[in-house]
Design an enzyme around this catalytic site. Sequence first.
Site, PDB file in Angstrom:
ATOM      1  N   GLY A  11      50.013  73.407  27.415  1.00 54.27           N
ATOM      2  CA  GLY A  11      50.260  71.997  27.711  1.00 54.27           C
ATOM      3  C   GLY A  11      48.987  71.183  27.570  1.00 54.27           C
ATOM      4  O   GLY A  11      48.752  70.215  28.302  1.00 54.27           O
ATOM      5  N   ALA A  12      48.158  71.557  26.580  1.00 53.22           N
ATOM      6  CA  ALA A  12      46.808  70.963  26.470  1.00 53.22           C
ATOM      7  C   ALA A  12      46.728  69.820  25.467  1.00 53.22           C
ATOM      8  O   ALA A  12      45.641  69.367  25.131  1.00 53.22           O
ATOM      9  CB  ALA A  12      45.796  72.049  26.139  1.00 53.22           C
ATOM     10  N   ARG A  14      47.599  66.871  26.075  1.00 56.24           N
ATOM     11  CA  ARG A  14      47.207  65.646  26.807  1.00 56.24           C
ATOM     12  C   ARG A  14      47.013  65.960  28.290  1.00 56.24           C
ATOM     13  O   ARG A  14      47.180  67.103  28.717  1.00 56.24           O
ATOM     14  CB  ARG A  14      48.256  64.556  26.603  1.00 56.24           C
ATOM     15  CG  ARG A  14      49.662  64.956  27.024  1.00 56.24           C
ATOM     16  CD  ARG A  14      50.645  63.868  26.583  1.00 56.24           C
ATOM     17  NE  ARG A  14      52.031  64.274  26.629  1.00 56.24           N
ATOM     18  CZ  ARG A  14      52.828  64.150  27.685  1.00 56.24           C
ATOM     19  NH1 ARG A  14      52.356  63.654  28.799  1.00 56.24           N
ATOM     20  NH2 ARG A  14      54.089  64.525  27.624  1.00 56.24           N
ATOM     21  N   ASP A  61      56.644  76.946  22.601  1.00 56.15           N
ATOM     22  CA  ASP A  61      57.346  76.609  23.841  1.00 56.15           C
ATOM     23  C   ASP A  61      57.101  77.767  24.802  1.00 56.15           C
ATOM     24  O   ASP A  61      57.560  78.889  24.559  1.00 56.15           O
ATOM     25  CB  ASP A  61      58.848  76.455  23.537  1.00 56.15           C
ATOM     26  CG  ASP A  61      59.669  76.188  24.781  1.00 56.15           C
ATOM     27  OD1 ASP A  61      59.151  76.325  25.912  1.00 56.15           O
ATOM     28  OD2 ASP A  61      60.857  75.840  24.622  1.00 56.15           O
ATOM     29  N   SER A 140      51.049  72.748  42.610  1.00 58.36           N
ATOM     30  CA  SER A 140      51.087  71.322  42.972  1.00 58.36           C
ATOM     31  C   SER A 140      51.216  71.198  44.482  1.00 58.36           C
ATOM     32  O   SER A 140      51.740  72.110  45.141  1.00 58.36           O
ATOM     33  CB  SER A 140      52.317  70.669  42.317  1.00 58.36           C
ATOM     34  OG  SER A 140      52.550  69.384  42.873  1.00 58.36           O
ATOM     35  N   TYR A 152      61.199  71.298  40.863  1.00 54.17           N
ATOM     36  CA  TYR A 152      59.741  71.327  40.644  1.00 54.17           C
ATOM     37  C   TYR A 152      59.016  71.985  41.821  1.00 54.17           C
ATOM     38  O   TYR A 152      58.122  72.820  41.623  1.00 54.17           O
ATOM     39  CB  TYR A 152      59.278  69.890  40.439  1.00 54.17           C
ATOM     40  CG  TYR A 152      57.815  69.709  40.093  1.00 54.17           C
ATOM     41  CD1 TYR A 152      57.354  69.906  38.792  1.00 54.17           C
ATOM     42  CD2 TYR A 152      56.899  69.269  41.055  1.00 54.17           C
ATOM     43  CE1 TYR A 152      56.014  69.692  38.465  1.00 54.17           C
ATOM     44  CE2 TYR A 152      55.569  69.055  40.738  1.00 54.17           C
ATOM     45  CZ  TYR A 152      55.130  69.263  39.447  1.00 54.17           C
ATOM     46  OH  TYR A 152      53.811  69.055  39.129  1.00 54.17           O
ATOM     47  N   ALA A 155      59.586  75.686  41.743  1.00 50.65           N
ATOM     48  CA  ALA A 155      58.813  76.317  40.660  1.00 50.65           C
ATOM     49  C   ALA A 155      57.338  76.406  41.031  1.00 50.65           C
ATOM     50  O   ALA A 155      56.682  77.426  40.806  1.00 50.65           O
ATOM     51  CB  ALA A 155      58.991  75.523  39.360  1.00 50.65           C
ATOM     52  N   LYS A 156      56.804  75.331  41.631  1.00 50.28           N
ATOM     53  CA  LYS A 156      55.378  75.310  41.958  1.00 50.28           C
ATOM     54  C   LYS A 156      55.059  76.247  43.133  1.00 50.28           C
ATOM     55  O   LYS A 156      53.954  76.808  43.197  1.00 50.28           O
ATOM     56  CB  LYS A 156      54.930  73.881  42.271  1.00 50.28           C
ATOM     57  CG  LYS A 156      54.917  72.960  41.036  1.00 50.28           C
ATOM     58  CD  LYS A 156      54.153  73.542  39.877  1.00 50.28           C
ATOM     59  CE  LYS A 156      53.690  72.516  38.868  1.00 50.28           C
ATOM     60  NZ  LYS A 156      53.069  73.152  37.680  1.00 50.28           N
TER      61      LYS A 156
HETATM   62  P1  NAP Z   1      51.568  65.822  31.190  1.00 51.61           P
HETATM   63  O1  NAP Z   1      50.590  64.720  30.938  1.00 51.61           O
HETATM   64  O2  NAP Z   1      53.030  65.502  31.204  1.00 51.61           O
HETATM   65  O3  NAP Z   1      51.270  67.009  30.154  1.00 51.61           O
HETATM   66  C1  NAP Z   1      52.045  68.164  30.155  1.00 51.61           C
HETATM   67  C2  NAP Z   1      51.927  68.819  28.797  1.00 51.61           C
HETATM   68  O4  NAP Z   1      52.737  70.026  28.807  1.00 51.61           O
HETATM   69  C3  NAP Z   1      52.463  67.944  27.657  1.00 51.61           C
HETATM   70  O5  NAP Z   1      51.577  67.928  26.581  1.00 51.61           O
HETATM   71  C4  NAP Z   1      53.784  68.622  27.320  1.00 51.61           C
HETATM   72  O6  NAP Z   1      54.194  68.479  25.982  1.00 51.61           O
HETATM   73  C5  NAP Z   1      53.451  70.076  27.593  1.00 51.61           C
HETATM   74  N1  NAP Z   1      54.666  70.881  27.692  1.00 51.61           N
HETATM   75  C6  NAP Z   1      55.833  70.558  28.292  1.00 51.61           C
HETATM   76  N2  NAP Z   1      56.724  71.536  28.149  1.00 51.61           N
HETATM   77  C7  NAP Z   1      56.123  72.519  27.438  1.00 51.61           C
HETATM   78  C8  NAP Z   1      56.542  73.782  26.964  1.00 51.61           C
HETATM   79  N3  NAP Z   1      57.786  74.251  27.191  1.00 51.61           N
HETATM   80  N4  NAP Z   1      55.671  74.526  26.243  1.00 51.61           N
HETATM   81  C9  NAP Z   1      54.422  74.072  25.983  1.00 51.61           C
HETATM   82  N5  NAP Z   1      53.966  72.887  26.408  1.00 51.61           N
HETATM   83  C10 NAP Z   1      54.807  72.106  27.129  1.00 51.61           C
HETATM   84  O7  NAP Z   1      51.294  66.528  32.611  1.00 51.61           O
HETATM   85  P2  NAP Z   1      49.966  66.613  33.516  1.00 51.61           P
HETATM   86  O8  NAP Z   1      50.054  65.553  34.537  1.00 51.61           O
HETATM   87  O9  NAP Z   1      48.771  66.754  32.661  1.00 51.61           O
HETATM   88  O10 NAP Z   1      50.263  67.986  34.282  1.00 51.61           O
HETATM   89  C11 NAP Z   1      49.730  69.245  33.879  1.00 51.61           C
HETATM   90  C12 NAP Z   1      50.137  70.308  34.901  1.00 51.61           C
HETATM   91  O11 NAP Z   1      49.656  69.929  36.189  1.00 51.61           O
HETATM   92  C13 NAP Z   1      51.648  70.460  35.048  1.00 51.61           C
HETATM   93  O12 NAP Z   1      51.969  71.812  35.265  1.00 51.61           O
HETATM   94  C14 NAP Z   1      51.950  69.644  36.281  1.00 51.61           C
HETATM   95  O13 NAP Z   1      53.130  70.064  36.907  1.00 51.61           O
HETATM   96  C15 NAP Z   1      50.719  69.901  37.107  1.00 51.61           C
HETATM   97  N6  NAP Z   1      50.457  68.869  38.122  1.00 51.61           N
HETATM   98  C16 NAP Z   1      50.211  67.574  37.772  1.00 51.61           C
HETATM   99  C17 NAP Z   1      49.960  66.627  38.760  1.00 51.61           C
HETATM  100  C18 NAP Z   1      49.659  65.189  38.450  1.00 51.61           C
HETATM  101  O14 NAP Z   1      49.506  64.409  39.404  1.00 51.61           O
HETATM  102  N7  NAP Z   1      49.569  64.774  37.207  1.00 51.61           N
HETATM  103  C19 NAP Z   1      49.993  67.003  40.112  1.00 51.61           C
HETATM  104  C20 NAP Z   1      50.264  68.332  40.428  1.00 51.61           C
HETATM  105  C21 NAP Z   1      50.488  69.263  39.438  1.00 51.61           C
HETATM  106  P3  NAP Z   1      55.167  67.241  25.530  1.00 51.61           P
HETATM  107  O15 NAP Z   1      54.265  66.072  25.512  1.00 51.61           O
HETATM  108  O16 NAP Z   1      55.649  67.642  24.171  1.00 51.61           O
HETATM  109  O17 NAP Z   1      56.239  67.184  26.559  1.00 51.61           O
END
Ligand code: NAP
Length: 251
Positions: A11-12, A14, A61, A140, A152, A155-156
């Site tokens: 998921g890198a 972005r 995926d 999370s 969510y 899962a977390k």
């Molecule tokens: P994000 O900006 O939505 O980025 C998530 C990335 O994961 C996207 O590039 C997405 O691709 C990719 N992805 C989704 N489904 C996938 C799959 N099946 N296989 C491979 N890649 C996949 O999220 P983020 O905020 O950076 O979050 C990153 C992690 O931190 C997540 O696990 C999230 O639950 C966790 N987290 C985030 C926060 C927060 O406040 N942001 C807080 C707690 C935990 P697409 O663009 O194609 O969908």
Amino acid sequence: MTEARTAIVTGAARGIGAAVAARLASDGMKVAIVDLDQDACASTVDTITAAGGTALAVGADVSDAAAVDAAVARIADELGAPTVLINNAGILRDNLLFKMTVEDWDLVMGVHLRGAFNMAKAAQKFMVEAKFGRIVNLSSTSALGNRGQANYSAAKAGMQGLTKTLAIELGKFGVTSNAIAPGFIVTDMTAATAERVGVPFDDFIKFSAEQIPVARVGQPEDIANTASFLVSEGAGFVSGQVIYVAGGPKD
Ligand code: NAP
């Protein structure tokens, strides 16, 4: 000089994953940028290579075991045996329980929990062979329960159990496993949440910061800094831990 380690960040393309990947590259690792769409990985790869690092874009995926096996084999071939893994890929399908579909339950479980399992399973053999490994799973604060996030939060929380079990099973091979549980981090994911609840993102950030002891929201670099420590050589006695990176205590 020792050979640079190969790290995988899922998921890198972005958000948090992109920041973690850039940080691990600046720490001297070769980094595989795994995301759903290989083309979407280009900007993270470009950032890393422009700074003099090595990165490889890999489309996969993470919920698909065959795709994960092929991706990890390709990474081992092109970058070298992966001994660092950051399970970061994630999606949201928020809804109150009575409106949540089975499909949205399965999708979220599939990406976060099965995805982390698939990746860890595929990568562990390289870590065991190398007698060194570092696994970091993105949990999370929602693991503690959050309205509208039955899928969510389950899962977390599951990722915390997975983290501890991997620490117990793989420790004797020099492999550590830890979880980072972020609070509010400014990314597309939190922007989407603000949109879902109908609040302008800036107001959402301001309101959230008021609830956080350090009086600010988090940035992807806050998670990257923590991940950098957990995968470092010096963190070999830290395993099976869940580190809340949330600007204050959580329990
Ligand atoms: P994000 O900006 O939505 O980025 C998530 C990335 O994961 C996207 O590039 C997405 O691709 C990719 N992805 C989704 N489904 C996938 C799959 N099946 N296989 C491979 N890649 C996949 O999220 P983020 O905020 O950076 O979050 C990153 C992690 O931190 C997540 O696990 C999230 O639950 C966790 N987290 C985030 C926060 C927060 O406040 N942001 C807080 C707690 C935990 P697409 O663009 O194609 O969908």
